[in-house]
Design a protein around this motif. Sequence first.
Motif, mmCIF file in Angstrom:
data_model
loop_
_atom_site.group_PDB
_atom_site.id
_atom_site.type_symbol
_atom_site.label_atom_id
_atom_site.label_comp_id
_atom_site.label_asym_id
_atom_site.label_seq_id
_atom_site.Cartn_x
_atom_site.Cartn_y
_atom_site.Cartn_z
ATOM 1 N N LEU A 349 34.915 39.053 38.567
ATOM 2 C CA LEU A 349 36.119 39.807 38.911
ATOM 3 C C LEU A 349 37.231 38.894 39.409
ATOM 4 O O LEU A 349 38.399 39.054 39.032
ATOM 5 C CB LEU A 349 35.786 40.850 39.991
ATOM 6 N N GLN A 351 37.658 35.738 38.785
ATOM 7 C CA GLN A 351 38.167 34.902 37.704
ATOM 8 C C GLN A 351 39.107 35.681 36.799
ATOM 9 O O GLN A 351 40.118 35.156 36.323
ATOM 10 C CB GLN A 351 36.998 34.345 36.896
ATOM 11 N N ALA A 352 38.798 36.965 36.578
ATOM 12 C CA ALA A 352 39.596 37.761 35.651
ATOM 13 C C ALA A 352 40.863 38.328 36.291
ATOM 14 O O ALA A 352 41.922 38.344 35.664
ATOM 15 C CB ALA A 352 38.738 38.903 35.095
ATOM 16 N N TRP A 353 40.769 38.773 37.563
ATOM 17 C CA TRP A 353 41.894 39.522 38.147
ATOM 18 C C TRP A 353 42.367 39.016 39.500
ATOM 19 O O TRP A 353 43.183 39.657 40.147
ATOM 20 C CB TRP A 353 41.521 41.005 38.261
ATOM 21 N N GLY A 354 41.882 37.914 39.976
ATOM 22 C CA GLY A 354 42.394 37.347 41.215
ATOM 23 C C GLY A 354 41.440 37.485 42.386
ATOM 24 O O GLY A 354 40.490 38.283 42.364
ATOM 25 N N THR A 357 40.887 41.012 44.225
ATOM 26 C CA THR A 357 40.335 42.142 43.470
ATOM 27 C C THR A 357 38.946 42.550 43.951
ATOM 28 O O THR A 357 38.672 43.743 44.134
ATOM 29 C CB THR A 357 40.308 41.818 41.973
#
Length: 384
Positions: A349, A351-354, A357
């Motif tokens: 999470l 890595q994908a959205w900050g 998140t």
Amino acid sequence: MVAGPLLLASVTGNPILIAGGVFAQQLPWLLFSLLSGAFADRLDRRRLIVAANLGRAAALAVLTVAVGFGFASVVLIYLVLFVLGTGETLVDTAAGAMLPQLVAPEDLPRANARLSATFTVANQFAAKPLGAWLFGVAAAVPFGADALSFTISAALIFSLPSPGVSPAVSPAVSPAVSSAVPRRSLREDIAEGLRFLHGDRLLRTLAGAMGLGNIAFCAAFAVFVLYARHRLGVSDVGYGLLLTTFAIGGLIGAALASRVTSRFGAAAVLRAGLVVEVTTHVVLATTTRVWVAGAVLVLFGVQTVVWGVITSSLRQRLVPNRLLGRVGSVYALLETGGAAVGTLIGGLLAQAWGLTTPFWLAAAAMTAILAAAWHPIAEAGHRP
């Protein structure tokens, strides 16, 4: 906790192999938790703990010799860590089940709080700097010292009175495991423990809240080191100090657990604990001030220990002695499994959205858990 990774780092520079050491010690919880619970209910718990600790001492003695003579390998280190983790599943499960045989029911919250305080001081404050210092003296020293500590631990446990026969303990304590219980297969024993837990709404709710809450917590804190550096702007030393806030809160929680439970009741304190968890994730998702983060982590540390003391005491009072090991092992499996799943999810999470998140999603998840558990937890105020 410290000397193991340091030893691996001295043998290999591969970060995957170094991280694998932690996994090697955690893996037995996923593999053997339920089996360890069954054995804790089948065998003399005191002797089981003694045997497991002597086994851990022997494994560490082998590693000490290997390190001292310079032939320690990654494979050997992994094997020793795996043995340590396996022994931990047996000892922790049997110890939690043995406590009601030594302590009267009304004294269980105080006993669990004192054990939590001991764990916090020894594991969170003393163990890490001591392990690093001993490793600096000589690489083999911390492992030899730990082998000695397990031997002393075995002797201390062996010196305890036989369960259920100590004249110093109230006759209200749980009796020892009966040898007259008919033996069945391990699968049937494990299934009986699972059925009992599933059939008790309060215990089932507490176990589910803990397992799902652990997923949320570990998802949020999987990248806490990056969160501390990039969002709070702390140094490596500051990060280490920030981690000690959990332990500080834990000590406060151990001191307050019995008193707040007596004053406000178990149900109210358990509900408040879930509110604290939601608040913790929301605050960490929104703040950029290190002192705010530190303050809420102290509060979270208090909540963690108080919740643990209450739920352990309830489980030890409500579960028949012959099932304590098996029911406790389900809690351990949910706790460990939740941590593993949450850590994996949190990294993905972030890595994908900050970095924030995982904290927002953990807050949402804990809000849902709070809503689902609110009414079942009321039973905690009415059960013995």
